[in-house]
Enzyme design. Structure first.
Site, PDB file in Angstrom:
ATOM      1  N   TRP A  15      39.764  46.554  83.206  1.00  0.00           N
ATOM      2  CA  TRP A  15      39.249  47.746  82.537  1.00  0.00           C
ATOM      3  C   TRP A  15      40.260  48.307  81.548  1.00  0.00           C
ATOM      4  CZ3 TRP A  15      35.414  49.482  80.426  1.00  0.00           C
ATOM      5  CH2 TRP A  15      35.057  50.830  80.313  1.00  0.00           C
ATOM      6  N   ARG A  35      53.191  47.932  86.176  1.00  0.00           N
ATOM      7  CA  ARG A  35      54.442  47.831  86.936  1.00  0.00           C
ATOM      8  C   ARG A  35      55.237  46.596  86.561  1.00  0.00           C
ATOM      9  NH1 ARG A  35      50.780  50.017  90.588  1.00  0.00           N
ATOM     10  NH2 ARG A  35      51.435  51.984  91.566  1.00  0.00           N
ATOM     11  N   ARG A  36      54.594  45.620  85.963  1.00  0.00           N
ATOM     12  CA  ARG A  36      55.289  44.388  85.580  1.00  0.00           C
ATOM     13  C   ARG A  36      55.703  44.373  84.106  1.00  0.00           C
ATOM     14  NH1 ARG A  36      51.285  43.123  89.089  1.00  0.00           N
ATOM     15  NH2 ARG A  36      49.753  42.878  87.425  1.00  0.00           N
ATOM     16  N   GLY A 111      30.811  55.646  83.049  1.00  0.00           N
ATOM     17  CA  GLY A 111      29.455  55.301  82.644  1.00  0.00           C
ATOM     18  C   GLY A 111      29.116  53.894  83.093  1.00  0.00           C
ATOM     19  N   LYS A 166      28.824  55.268  93.369  1.00  0.00           N
ATOM     20  CA  LYS A 166      27.960  54.097  93.107  1.00  0.00           C
ATOM     21  C   LYS A 166      28.611  52.807  93.558  1.00  0.00           C
ATOM     22  CE  LYS A 166      30.533  52.736  89.460  1.00  0.00           C
ATOM     23  NZ  LYS A 166      31.093  51.396  89.169  1.00  0.00           N
ATOM     24  N   ASP A 219      25.241  54.379  85.733  1.00  0.00           N
ATOM     25  CA  ASP A 219      26.296  53.564  86.334  1.00  0.00           C
ATOM     26  C   ASP A 219      25.818  52.918  87.633  1.00  0.00           C
ATOM     27  OD1 ASP A 219      28.770  52.436  86.576  1.00  0.00           O
ATOM     28  OD2 ASP A 219      29.868  54.293  86.868  1.00  0.00           O
ATOM     29  N   ARG A 230      32.226  43.969  90.749  1.00  0.00           N
ATOM     30  CA  ARG A 230      33.122  43.525  91.816  1.00  0.00           C
ATOM     31  C   ARG A 230      32.645  44.024  93.179  1.00  0.00           C
ATOM     32  NH1 ARG A 230      38.395  45.720  88.831  1.00  0.00           N
ATOM     33  NH2 ARG A 230      36.810  47.205  88.162  1.00  0.00           N
ATOM     34  N   ASN A 231      32.154  45.261  93.227  1.00  0.00           N
ATOM     35  CA  ASN A 231      31.705  45.816  94.495  1.00  0.00           C
ATOM     36  C   ASN A 231      30.441  45.111  94.990  1.00  0.00           C
ATOM     37  OD1 ASN A 231      33.535  48.334  94.969  1.00  0.00           O
ATOM     38  ND2 ASN A 231      33.009  48.380  92.803  1.00  0.00           N
ATOM     39  N   GLU A 256      36.899  49.289  94.247  1.00  0.00           N
ATOM     40  CA  GLU A 256      37.162  50.662  94.682  1.00  0.00           C
ATOM     41  C   GLU A 256      36.189  51.146  95.748  1.00  0.00           C
ATOM     42  OE1 GLU A 256      39.708  52.294  94.100  1.00  0.00           O
ATOM     43  OE2 GLU A 256      40.534  51.872  92.119  1.00  0.00           O
TER      44      GLU A 256
END
EC number: 1.1.1.94
Length: 308
Positions: A15, A35-36, A111, A166, A219, A230-231, A256
């Protein structure tokens, strides 16, 4: 209206990378940090007009604390592009940011935005929500293009809740499809899920109409109907007999809805909210019930009127 020319994106996942692509195509200078990264956080943020938070919910508070410690001033506009709820106090991403940056304008981007479709140049629409009209307009201008229609609203809380909740429902729909239960069952599940989302929104004080807009129903439909979600993939894989660990490894990204389901189940238990779908998803994720039992439990609930 002063236009944004430099954007700093914190997070280099799918994202965050898609948001960087959108802004660069609109002519903005974009700096991206993770972080990398070899570039420091301070150098990434310095003199940027937009600070865009695109890390996972689990890492948001830690990154926000690091930014706050830099004491870089309050001229930049925050854009929260993270979806989820924090365990402590059931805080949304923008609330976590506002706790640490009370003087900076904070906006929320959410969205029906599947990153892979947007990165392919397919048309989409999104919402920038903020109580600060000027900040919302600046961010709207930065992202708007002939492939991304950007709307604004003044309900960041409802906008964030729609984006977080969602994901839990998408896991449930993935289970439904993975068990081959059909379009009737999927439609019923999504419709009843919207009622559940509205209950959570009412509890937190969000505007009801927000949940029927792009960041709510829009959404929800995108995430529950596309295998790119992914969910959804987590739920589908669980229904196929995979463990949660195996499902998360297979999608190789953060889902998430996993953490959000557990937060919602805790909220329902402590506050007496009726959230049967979220509760079943949480039990399924914790391996306390099977996918088939989860569906059977929802179907066996007490008979009641649809509208009260």
């Amino acid at each position: 209206m002063q236009e944004a020319t430099v954007a700093a994106i914190l997070g280099a996942g799918a994202w965050g990378t898609t948001l960087a692509q959108l802004l660069r195509s609109n002519g903005l200078e974009v700096r991206q940090w993770s972080r990398r990264s070899e570039t420091t956080l301070a150098a990434t943020l310095a003199e940027a007009d937009l600070w865009i938070m695109a890390v996972s919910m689990a890492g948001l508070a830690s990154v926000a604390d690091q930014v706050a410690a830099l004491q870089l001033g309050d001229r930049a506009i925050w854009v929260s592009a993270t979806k989820g709820l924090a365990d402590l106090g059931w805080r949304t991403p923008s609330q976590v940011l506002s706790d640490r940056f009370p003087l900076q304008p904070i906006t929320v981007l959410s969205g029906p935005n599947l990153s892979k479709e947007i990165s392919q140049g397919l048309p989409a629409a999104t919402v920038i929500a903020s109580r600060d009209r000027h900040a919302a307009a600046v961010v709207q201008q930065a992202f708007a293009s002939d492939r991304l229609r950007v709307y604004t609203n003044r309900d960041p809380l409802g906008t964030e809740l729609g984006g977080a909740l969602k994901n839990v429902i998408a896991i449930a729909v993935g289970v439904c499809d993975g068990l081959c239960l059909g379009a009737n069952a999927r439609s019923a599940l999504v419709t009843r899920a919207l009622a559940e989302i509205l209950r959570v929104g009412a509890y937190f004080g969000a505007r009801t109409e927000t949940f029927f807009g792009l960041s709510g129903l829009g959404d929800l439909l995108a995430t529950c109907t596309s295998p790119l979600s992914r969910n959804y993939q987590v739920g589908f894989r669980l229904a196929q007999g995979e463990s949660l660990a195996a499902a998360l490894t297979a999608i190789a990204a953060t889902a998430e809805g996993v953490s959000t389901a557990r937060v919602l189940a805790q909220l329902a238990s402590r506050e007496g909210l009726e959230l049967p779908i979220a509760a079943c998803v949480a039990e399924l994720l914790d391996n306390r019930i099977s996918p088939t039992t989860a569906i059977e439990r929802l179907m066996a609930r007490d008979l009641k009127a649809e509208l009260v």
